[in-house]
Motif scaffolding. Structure first.
Motif, PDB file in Angstrom:
ATOM      1  N   ARG A 100      -5.237   0.282  -6.030  1.00 23.54           N
ATOM      2  CA  ARG A 100      -3.957   0.169  -6.724  1.00 23.54           C
ATOM      3  C   ARG A 100      -4.165   0.050  -8.225  1.00 23.54           C
ATOM      4  O   ARG A 100      -3.429   0.635  -9.028  1.00 23.54           O
ATOM      5  CB  ARG A 100      -3.187  -1.042  -6.209  1.00 23.54           C
ATOM      6  N   CYS A 139      -4.859   3.424  -9.502  1.00 20.81           N
ATOM      7  CA  CYS A 139      -3.650   4.246  -9.524  1.00 20.81           C
ATOM      8  C   CYS A 139      -2.766   3.898 -10.719  1.00 20.81           C
ATOM      9  O   CYS A 139      -2.247   4.780 -11.409  1.00 20.81           O
ATOM     10  CB  CYS A 139      -2.865   4.063  -8.227  1.00 20.81           C
ATOM     11  N   MET A 195       2.268   1.798  -3.437  1.00 26.03           N
ATOM     12  CA  MET A 195       1.287   2.255  -4.402  1.00 26.03           C
ATOM     13  C   MET A 195       0.975   3.733  -4.229  1.00 26.03           C
ATOM     14  O   MET A 195       0.910   4.493  -5.195  1.00 26.03           O
ATOM     15  CB  MET A 195       0.002   1.433  -4.242  1.00 26.03           C
ATOM     16  N   THR A 213       4.462  -5.423  -3.046  1.00 34.66           N
ATOM     17  CA  THR A 213       3.386  -6.253  -2.506  1.00 34.66           C
ATOM     18  C   THR A 213       3.821  -7.706  -2.426  1.00 34.66           C
ATOM     19  O   THR A 213       3.581  -8.397  -1.420  1.00 34.66           O
ATOM     20  CB  THR A 213       2.133  -6.125  -3.375  1.00 34.66           C
ATOM     21  N   THR A 246       0.829  -1.203   0.000  1.00 36.41           N
ATOM     22  CA  THR A 246       0.000   0.000   0.000  1.00 36.41           C
ATOM     23  C   THR A 246       0.864   1.254   0.000  1.00 36.41           C
ATOM     24  O   THR A 246       0.589   2.217  -0.723  1.00 36.41           O
ATOM     25  CB  THR A 246      -0.932   0.001   1.225  1.00 36.41           C
ATOM     26  N   TYR A 264       6.208   2.318 -11.902  1.00 36.75           N
ATOM     27  CA  TYR A 264       4.910   1.678 -11.707  1.00 36.75           C
ATOM     28  C   TYR A 264       5.074   0.195 -11.399  1.00 36.75           C
ATOM     29  O   TYR A 264       4.132  -0.468 -10.961  1.00 36.75           O
ATOM     30  CB  TYR A 264       4.036   1.855 -12.951  1.00 36.75           C
ATOM     31  N   ILE A 308      -7.615   3.634  -1.541  1.00 35.10           N
ATOM     32  CA  ILE A 308      -6.624   3.024  -0.651  1.00 35.10           C
ATOM     33  C   ILE A 308      -6.723   3.632   0.743  1.00 35.10           C
ATOM     34  O   ILE A 308      -6.642   2.925   1.752  1.00 35.10           O
ATOM     35  CB  ILE A 308      -5.201   3.202  -1.225  1.00 35.10           C
ATOM     36  N   PRO A 310       5.099  -0.993  -6.954  1.00 37.04           N
ATOM     37  CA  PRO A 310       4.038  -1.485  -6.066  1.00 37.04           C
ATOM     38  C   PRO A 310       3.779  -2.987  -6.138  1.00 37.04           C
ATOM     39  O   PRO A 310       3.723  -3.640  -5.086  1.00 37.04           O
ATOM     40  CB  PRO A 310       2.808  -0.670  -6.506  1.00 37.04           C
TER      41      PRO A 310
END
Length: 299
Positions: free
Chosen positions: A285, A288, A110, A266, A107, A259, A149, A262
């Motif tokens: 996410r 985003c 992201m 995770t 999180t 990009y 989020i 994230p």
């Protein structure tokens, strides 16, 4: 008989494979940093961890600068260099470290990676690049994802919501740091710029020295090991690789590569901590990433 001559082929400033490799290595190391921060943060407070990480990075980078005898940037670049160091190495690190005490690594990664969208916005304002329609749509979609989020993490109470807010602070300072850094790389080496920015960030964190001394005495070996790792790899190596790649491409293109951070963070967080974020956070996410991709098309 006239002699026909042909111009030699133009050689790119750096092989594209090296630039891509530097960018991907940066992504991997920065993704691991989100896990390392949560691990080291069990024994170190946000400010103390930032100071330790930046001191280690400054010493390592300084050694290479001395060995290579890198020239210092021109004096005229000092204000922009200070801005980069304060925003990206100082405030960013403290905000992110504190945020990860309240939200999971994925999180945090992201939310921080709303930064590339903000880079596009700052470039439009400060560099007069305009605001294409797709850019505005992408910003709106990414912001909606950030809101989702925040709602998902609010199940943990005010602390989780504060963590999400701190991640956005980190994203803003990250974007400002990149915009400040890009022009510097046209006049100085990536290594010199990264080292000086790291030193400036460490100076910003000097007030946290008492906490670092006290917490170091009680810290476990795992936390100390992660702190050393953060200073050497995601800081000294990754930021230098980032600066090298940014020298040979645009800020927008480099922002797009982050990009990948994230999902990697995770995955690493799941493997190391068993962190499984809420479904609503996963949807956020996705928004985003979609918004960031749309914004990138707008450039």
């Amino acid at each position: 008989m006239a002699t026909v001559t042909t111009a030699p082929p133009r050689t790119p400033s750096a092989p594209s494979v090296l630039v891509l490799g530097a960018a991907l290595a940066t992504v991997g190391l920065w993704a691991s940093a989100f896990v390392g921060i949560r691990a080291a943060g069990q024994d170190f407070s946000a400010g103390a961890l930032s100071l330790a990480r930046l001191l280690i990075g400054s010493v390592a980078l300084g050694a290479f600068v001395a060995i290579r005898r890198e020239p210092l940037p021109p004096r005229a670049d000092l204000p922009r260099l200070i801005l980069c160091g304060v925003l990206w190495f100082g405030i960013y690190n403290v905000a992110l470290n504190e945020a990860e005490r309240h939200v999971d690594a994925g999180t945090a990664a992201m939310l921080v990676n709303v930064g590339p969208v903000l880079i596009a916005v700052l470039a439009g304002v400060l560099l007069k690049e305009g605001f294409p329609r797709m850019l505005l749509i992408g910003c709106a979609v990414a912001f909606a994802g950030a809101v989702l989020i925040g709602i998902a993490t609010s199940d943990g109470g005010l602390a989780a919501s504060a963590g999400a807010a701190l991640c956005l602070v980190a994203a803003i300072t990250y974007a400002g740091g990149v915009v400040a850094q890009k022009p510097l790389l046209g006049r100085s080496s990536p290594l010199a710029i990264t080292w000086l920015a790291c030193v400036i960030g460490a100076i910003c964190c000097v007030p946290f020295t008492p906490q670092l001394v006290q917490e170091s005495a009680d810290a476990g070996g795992e936390a100390i090991g992660w702190t050393i790792y953060l200073g050497l790899f995601p800081t000294a190596i990754a930021f230098t690789l980032w600066a090298y790649a940014l020298t040979h491409t645009t800020a927008g293109r480099m922002g797009a590569t982050t990009y990948l951070v994230p999902p990697l963070a995770t995955l690493m967080g799941w493997a190391y901590f068993g962190e499984t974020p809420p479904g609503l956070a996963l949807a956020g996410r996705a928004l985003c990433l979609t918004g960031a991709a749309l914004a990138r098309r707008g450039r």
